[in-house]
Design an enzyme around this catalytic site. Structure first.
Site, short mmCIF file in Angstrom:
data_model
loop_
_atom_site.label_atom_id
_atom_site.label_comp_id
_atom_site.label_asym_id
_atom_site.label_seq_id
_atom_site.Cartn_x
_atom_site.Cartn_y
_atom_site.Cartn_z
N CYS A 234 -2.89 -4.08 14.38
CA CYS A 234 -2.46 -3.63 13.06
C CYS A 234 -2.76 -4.69 12.00
O CYS A 234 -2.40 -5.86 12.14
CB CYS A 234 -0.96 -3.34 13.11
SG CYS A 234 -0.23 -3.05 11.49
N GLU B 271 0.82 -1.22 0.00
CA GLU B 271 0.00 0.00 0.00
C GLU B 271 0.85 1.26 0.00
O GLU B 271 1.88 1.31 0.67
CB GLU B 271 -0.87 0.02 1.25
CG GLU B 271 -1.85 -1.12 1.27
CD GLU B 271 -2.68 -1.16 2.53
OE1 GLU B 271 -3.40 -2.15 2.72
OE2 GLU B 271 -2.61 -0.20 3.32
N CYS C 279 2.02 -6.43 15.95
CA CYS C 279 1.20 -5.57 16.82
C CYS C 279 -0.26 -5.98 16.65
O CYS C 279 -0.75 -6.12 15.52
CB CYS C 279 1.39 -4.10 16.45
SG CYS C 279 3.12 -3.62 16.52
N CYS D 106 3.00 8.27 1.92
CA CYS D 106 3.21 7.29 2.99
C CYS D 106 3.49 5.95 2.30
O CYS D 106 2.65 5.47 1.53
CB CYS D 106 1.96 7.21 3.86
SG CYS D 106 2.01 5.87 5.07
N CYS E 174 4.49 -7.84 7.93
CA CYS E 174 5.38 -7.37 8.99
C CYS E 174 5.55 -8.47 10.02
O CYS E 174 4.59 -9.19 10.33
CB CYS E 174 4.80 -6.11 9.65
SG CYS E 174 5.87 -5.43 10.94
N CYS F 10 -3.00 1.34 8.37
CA CYS F 10 -1.93 0.50 7.84
C CYS F 10 -2.40 -0.92 7.52
O CYS F 10 -2.93 -1.61 8.36
CB CYS F 10 -0.86 0.50 8.93
SG CYS F 10 0.43 -0.66 8.76
N1 SAH Z 1 6.11 -0.41 11.61
C1 SAH Z 1 6.20 0.97 11.87
C2 SAH Z 1 5.60 1.82 10.78
C3 SAH Z 1 4.30 1.36 10.17
S1 SAH Z 1 2.88 1.46 11.21
C4 SAH Z 1 5.59 1.31 13.22
O1 SAH Z 1 4.93 0.46 13.80
O2 SAH Z 1 5.83 2.42 13.69
C5 SAH Z 1 2.63 3.21 11.35
C6 SAH Z 1 1.82 3.63 12.55
O3 SAH Z 1 0.46 3.20 12.40
C7 SAH Z 1 2.32 3.04 13.86
O4 SAH Z 1 2.43 4.03 14.86
C8 SAH Z 1 1.26 2.04 14.19
O5 SAH Z 1 1.18 1.78 15.58
C9 SAH Z 1 0.01 2.69 13.65
N2 SAH Z 1 -1.09 1.77 13.39
C10 SAH Z 1 -1.05 0.54 12.83
N3 SAH Z 1 -2.27 -0.01 12.77
C11 SAH Z 1 -3.12 0.89 13.31
C12 SAH Z 1 -4.53 0.89 13.56
N4 SAH Z 1 -5.30 -0.13 13.21
N5 SAH Z 1 -5.06 1.98 14.13
C13 SAH Z 1 -4.28 3.03 14.48
N6 SAH Z 1 -2.96 3.08 14.29
C14 SAH Z 1 -2.38 2.02 13.72
FE1 SF4 Z 2 4.44 -3.89 11.94
FE2 SF4 Z 2 2.02 -2.88 12.07
FE3 SF4 Z 2 3.46 -3.16 14.30
FE4 SF4 Z 2 4.16 -1.29 12.51
S1 SF4 Z 2 2.26 -1.38 13.70
S2 SF4 Z 2 5.49 -2.78 13.55
S3 SF4 Z 2 3.58 -2.35 10.60
S4 SF4 Z 2 2.73 -4.82 12.98
#
Ligand code: SAH
Ligand code: SF4
Length: 355
Positions: free
Chosen positions: A129, A102, A126, A115, A122, A346
């Site tokens: 995510c 994306e 998390c 972005c 990944c 994301c």
């Molecule tokens: N992996 C890196 C960058 C990609 S995610 C990281 O985790 O920082 C970018 C941001 O989007 C991160 O701060 C992550 O916590 C947030 N993010 C991911 N999924 C999300 C969701 N469903 N709702 C809100 N923020 C989210």
């Molecule tokens: Fe990976 Fe999503 Fe966690 Fe960023 S927020 S480190 S993309 S799993």
């Protein structure tokens, strides 16, 4: 036909491009024109590009194309969506091997920001995510990262040639510091003044907290902005949302951030996705303020984008949480849920395609 697998022309640094030309018996000074065509003009077909010298044209004709030594990274748009206010445009791009990533183009307050993704999937897992829920597929090559920025810039220029893409965030799919070398090579190219030319101070790398990568960025004096996704004020609170916290715990991460701040003198951006009942209490906000005391940080509070694989709900305590941090002296922004109607979170476009 070349014997070894084809390589991307976009994967070549400027020096590597000079070497390739030299090795092929073409004067290295032609690299300037080729670099400019690819990275400044964003040419999709350098063979059709005007103004190349005959030796460069001959080399391109012999070395670039189907079945030849080099190809170009030009991912295909599979899905394009935009928010109802048209200010967020999101693309699902298909790579050569069929995997999709994306890329998002945002334009608010006259600022245009791309972005981009750094991995397919990944490994960090998390829980909230969508990309984390996919698991890890593979790293992106530098050319695949650069090509996303070129695509975003092309779309922006198509809407108005006067517009400039000035900002870049590595907040798409993947963990940038888990793919350190490719990311840094891509950013060297993207910030090159003879190429895409996005200023290094307008490029933000967002990490979940890969401690060795943060320290390495400081040691190597990388000129980019660092954003750290914290999401928890105690080891337990963080580990429940960010499993990789077991590998680099909160204490180690904060210590790495302090070292980064001392070595670079730079402000760190702290990202905090607010999840109701998990990390949005006023006690948590107070603990966060203590944890960050004395550090030069800007805290971004991000409203949760609900994802199919996570039962958590968005917080309604954002403003109160923000007030605690501001009262403690921290600059703190509560992000708008912009682009929610295009599933701008994301990994969510990819997830929606699989449904
Ligand atoms: N992996 C890196 C960058 C990609 S995610 C990281 O985790 O920082 C970018 C941001 O989007 C991160 O701060 C992550 O916590 C947030 N993010 C991911 N999924 C999300 C969701 N469903 N709702 C809100 N923020 C989210
Ligand atoms: Fe990976 Fe999503 Fe966690 Fe960023 S927020 S480190 S993309 S799993």
């Amino acid at each position: 036909m070349s014997a070894s697998p084809p390589r991307s022309l976009h994967d070549l640094s400027f020096a590597a491009m000079e070497n390739e030309l030299r090795a092929a018996g073409v004067s290295a000074h032609h690299a300037k024109a080729l670099w400019r065509a690819l990275h400044f003009h964003g040419a999709l077909d350098p063979l059709g590009h005007d103004g190349f010298s005959p030796p460069l044209q001959r080399w391109l004709a012999s070395a670039v194309g189907e079945g030849k030594e080099f190809f170009l990274d030009a991912p295909e748009v599979v899905v394009e969506s935009h928010s109802s206010d048209l200010l967020t445009r999101k693309f699902l791009l298909r790579l050569r091997d069929g995997h999709c990533i994306e890329t998002v183009l945002m334009g608010y307050d006259g600022r245009h920001t791309a972005c981009v993704s750094t991995q397919v999937g990944c490994a960090m897992g998390c829980v909230f995510c969508a990309t984390g829920q996919m698991g890890f597929v593979r790293h992106l090559r530098p050319g695949e990262i650069i090509a996303q920025v070129l695509h975003a810039r092309r779309v922006l220029h198509a809407s108005d040639p006067q517009r400039r893409l000035r900002n870049l965030v590595l907040m798409g799919m993947g963990e940038p510091l888990h793919n350190y070398a490719a990311v840094m090579q891509a950013l060297d190219a993207i910030s090159n003044v003879r190429g895409i030319n996005i200023g290094p101070s307008k490029i933000s790398i967002s990490t979940v907290g890969v401690v060795p990568g943060i320290l390495r960025m400081a040691e190597e004096s990388r000129p980019y902005r660092l954003a750290v996704s914290l999401h928890g004020s105690t080891e337990a609170e963080r580990a429940a949302l960010v499993p990789v916290s077991k590998q680099w715990n909160l204490a180690e991460l904060i210590s790495a951030c302090r070292t980064y701040g001392t070595l670079t003198g730079k402000r760190i951006f702290v990202e905090w996705t607010l999840v109701a009942g998990r990390n949005d209490s006023l006690e948590t906000a107070g603990r966060l303020a203590e944890l960050l005391s004395g550090m030069d940080v800007h805290i971004n509070l991000i409203p949760l984008n609900p994802t199919s694989g996570f039962g958590g709900t968005p917080s309604t305590a954002g403003h109160a949480f923000q007030r605690v941090l501001r009262a403690a002296g921290f600059p703190c922004t509560l992000r708008q849920r912009r682009g929610i109607d295009v599933a701008a979170g994301c990994g969510q476009l990819q997830a929606a395609k699989r449904l």
